[in-house]
Design a protein around this motif. Structure first.
Motif, PDB file in Angstrom:
ATOM      1  N   LEU A   1      31.928  48.445  36.659  1.00 57.75           N
ATOM      2  CA  LEU A   1      32.713  47.700  37.658  1.00 57.75           C
ATOM      3  C   LEU A   1      31.937  46.481  38.149  1.00 57.75           C
ATOM      4  CD1 LEU A   1      34.108  50.721  39.761  1.00 57.75           C
ATOM      5  CD2 LEU A   1      35.468  49.190  38.337  1.00 57.75           C
ATOM      6  N   LEU A   2      30.652  46.673  38.464  1.00 54.51           N
ATOM      7  CA  LEU A   2      29.850  45.554  38.982  1.00 54.51           C
ATOM      8  C   LEU A   2      29.684  44.462  37.923  1.00 54.51           C
ATOM      9  CD1 LEU A   2      27.147  47.513  41.033  1.00 54.51           C
ATOM     10  CD2 LEU A   2      29.031  46.130  41.942  1.00 54.51           C
ATOM     11  N   ASP A   3      29.509  44.853  36.668  1.00 53.02           N
ATOM     12  CA  ASP A   3      29.386  43.850  35.593  1.00 53.02           C
ATOM     13  C   ASP A   3      30.659  43.016  35.498  1.00 53.02           C
ATOM     14  OD1 ASP A   3      26.866  44.626  34.978  1.00 53.02           O
ATOM     15  OD2 ASP A   3      27.399  45.814  33.207  1.00 53.02           O
TER      16      ASP A   3
ATOM     17  N   ALA B   1      33.350  37.884  36.455  1.00 49.88           N
ATOM     18  CA  ALA B   1      34.555  37.140  36.871  1.00 49.88           C
ATOM     19  C   ALA B   1      34.232  36.119  37.952  1.00 49.88           C
ATOM     20  CB  ALA B   1      35.608  38.114  37.376  1.00 49.88           C
ATOM     21  N   ARG B   2      33.072  36.236  38.582  1.00 47.99           N
ATOM     22  CA  ARG B   2      32.666  35.346  39.690  1.00 47.99           C
ATOM     23  C   ARG B   2      33.812  35.177  40.689  1.00 47.99           C
ATOM     24  NH1 ARG B   2      28.033  32.861  38.657  1.00 47.99           N
ATOM     25  NH2 ARG B   2      28.426  31.205  40.141  1.00 47.99           N
ATOM     26  N   ALA B   3      34.481  36.304  40.969  1.00 48.77           N
ATOM     27  CA  ALA B   3      35.671  36.214  41.814  1.00 48.77           C
ATOM     28  C   ALA B   3      35.312  36.177  43.295  1.00 48.77           C
ATOM     29  CB  ALA B   3      36.592  37.388  41.528  1.00 48.77           C
ATOM     30  N   GLY B   4      34.156  36.662  43.647  1.00 43.75           N
ATOM     31  CA  GLY B   4      33.703  36.534  45.032  1.00 43.75           C
ATOM     32  C   GLY B   4      34.265  37.583  45.955  1.00 43.75           C
ATOM     33  N   SER B   5      33.411  38.514  46.378  1.00 46.50           N
ATOM     34  CA  SER B   5      33.800  39.491  47.388  1.00 46.50           C
ATOM     35  C   SER B   5      32.664  39.573  48.389  1.00 46.50           C
ATOM     36  CB  SER B   5      34.020  40.857  46.741  1.00 46.50           C
ATOM     37  OG  SER B   5      34.135  41.842  47.733  1.00 46.50           O
ATOM     38  N   PHE B   6      32.962  39.261  49.660  1.00 45.31           N
ATOM     39  CA  PHE B   6      31.932  39.369  50.694  1.00 45.31           C
ATOM     40  C   PHE B   6      31.536  40.816  50.888  1.00 45.31           C
ATOM     41  CE2 PHE B   6      33.214  35.258  52.547  1.00 45.31           C
ATOM     42  CZ  PHE B   6      31.952  34.736  52.690  1.00 45.31           C
TER      43      PHE B   6
END
Ligand SMILES: Cc1cc2nc3c(=O)[nH]c(=O)nc-3n(C[C@H](O)[C@H](O)[C@H](O)COP(=O)(O)OP(=O)(O)OC[C@H]3O[C@@H](n4cnc5c(N)ncnc54)[C@H](O)[C@@H]3O)c2cc1C
Length: 435
Positions: free
Chosen positions: A326-328, A333-338
């Motif tokens: 999941l982390l990979d 995706a460089r989707a960005g989640s704070f």
């Protein structure tokens, strides 16, 4: 138009606010769905027809100061309970990461807290609940009385009826303070080892830098907490709540404010700050349990399109490989989640509750086509690792995805059809997921 906390999707619905006693009228001609404080992220508390908002069911009815058993109406929030009972030395036994949830919403989602590994989900503190069925009649449900219905209702996402009141057990505390220990962990292996080594901590939660890659993949700050004794709190009035300022987000930020670069910079800064900060500290209950509540309306930070949360649970034996995958995928995706939060779950209970023994990962993303496509890939990884999804956070999953992850979904549908509940209670989510 109404929506959940993520403000996605927004759907037309007739919203009614019945007073206690007039619930059967509000339900006639259904189907309906109950709504508490609207803190579920997606469309679980939104009906495509009539949504029954429970905020007028807001009275606390009885309290036993010997046992800590509180009887309250379903629209009472955990925040109201804390305001009334913390000064007398009581705190909710199980709480999610926001205090702005109602008793009805906490029961329907069978919410879990940072102590799930020790104490289980909200169900563990519910002595009984009163449930109004499709014909407007009310039944008391507990593990002894209407036990099947009780089991389905805890985690049943409002699809078994409307909870009007419940009896919950509060936890005795000596202070309004938490003794917090912060453990920086260099990667996912370290993080999971630290969770397992600290299984006896009452509360534990890890904030993960979900954009770190390579040797740093899964680096985190693991926070452990214990209710401080009166003496440890070093306060003249240990049960007093310190004054804190709540700030509101005044307007929607533009969508571009959150992108891969800003999030990566924020995550790296937060990790470094946490790593070099104090390892042991005394923090007030609001900062420990509800850091996000300090910024009222923070859901507007994500812009007008809204945001979605992905939350899955993975069983112990596949948790590490599943989390790595999941982390990979997220980093690529460089989707960005704070917000990437990892918790250790203890054994599950009930007929449709989310938690299972293992780990749960939760991440927020601003809505975009790219993110929706990423979430489909995260769904597939979760299914491949034997995991399941949290419906309180879901706004976009497909019915087939839920079925592939959770065979209990068909049991819920069968039970609803057999008991005549499908005609009475439906949410936009239950229609999307064919429940
Ligand atoms: C910042 C934040 C942090 C969170 N952290 C966590 C966490 O750590 N752990 C966790 O488990 N969850 C967490 N959540 C999710 C939240 O706890 C659940 O979505 C909870 O159900 C919200 O309660 P609510 O009163 O707002 O219910 P709503 O969002 O209004 O409704 C949620 C569900 O409950 C049903 N419902 C509401 N009232 C009743 C009623 N009276 N009778 C029958 N059904 C009813 C609705 O039909 C719907 O299916 C978090 C949410 C936010 C916004």
């Amino acid at each position: 138009m109404i929506s959940g906390w993520g403000r996605y999707p927004r759907l037309p619905s007739e919203v009614v606010r019945p007073a206690p006693g007039s619930l059967p009228d509000a339900m006639s001609g259904g189907p309906v769905i109950a709504r508490g404080a609207g803190r579920a992220y997606g469309d679980a508390a939104v009906s495509l027809r009539r949504t029954v908002q429970m905020d007028r069911h807001d009275r606390m009815l009885d309290f036993d100061a010997e046992t800590g058993l509180l009887v309250a109406e379903a629209g009472v929030t955990l925040g109201q309970i804390i305001d009334a009972f913390l000064p007398r030395g009581w705190f909710p036994a199980v709480t999610p990461g926001t205090r702005f949830v109602t008793l009805g919403g906490a029961i329907a989602a069978d919410v879990h807290g940072k102590n799930h590994h020790r104490d289980g989900a909200f169900r563990s503190c519910v002595a009984w609940l009163d449930l109004v069925g499709p014909d407007g009649t009310e039944q008391r449900c507990s593990s002894q009385q209407n036990a099947d219905l009780f089991d389905w209702t805890l985690g049943g996402m409002g699809l078994t009826g409307i909870v009007t009141r419940a009896a919950i057990r509060l936890r005795r505390v000596e202070s309004a303070w938490i003794a917090q220990k912060t453990i920086p962990c260099a990667n996912l292996t370290d993080t999971m080892a630290a969770f397992e080594a600290n299984a006896d901590a009452t509360y534990s939660v890890a904030w993960i830098d979900c954009l770190a890659t390579g040797a740093a993949r899964g680096r985190s700050l693991l926070m452990l907490g214990e209710h401080a004794t009166a003496q440890q709190s070093k306060r003249r009035n240990p049960l007093a709540t310190p004054k804190t300022d709540s700030k509101s987000v005044p307007f929607d930020l533009p969508g571009w404010a959150l992108n891969g670069l800003t999030v990566k910079a924020f995550n790296a800064f937060y990790w470094r700050k946490g790593k070099s900060g104090p390892r042991q500290s005394l923090v007030d209950w609001q900062s420990f349990f509800y850091p996000l509540d300090a910024i009222l309306g923070w859901n507007r930070i994500y812009g007008r399109k809204g945001f979605v949360q992905f939350q899955c649970a993975l069983p112990l034996d596949t948790a590490q490989t599943g989390l790595e995958a999941l982390l990979d995928e997220i980093a690529a995706a460089r989707a960005g989640s704070f917000l990437a939060v990892l918790k250790r779950l203890g054994p599950g209970a009930g007929k449709f509750s989310f938690p299972m023994e293992g780990y749960t990962l939760a991440l927020d993303f601003p809505v975009s086509d790219k993110v929706l496509a990423l979430l489909e890939r995260l769904d597939a990884i979760t299914i491949a690792h034997g995991g399941r999804f949290y419906l309180a956070k879901d706004a976009r999953m497909k019915a087939a995805t839920l079925r592939a992850a959770d065979p209990r979904a068909d049991n819920l549908k069968r039970m609803r059809d057999e008991m005549g509940l499908s005609a009475g209670f439906r949410s936009a989510q239950s229609e999307r997921l064919a429940l």
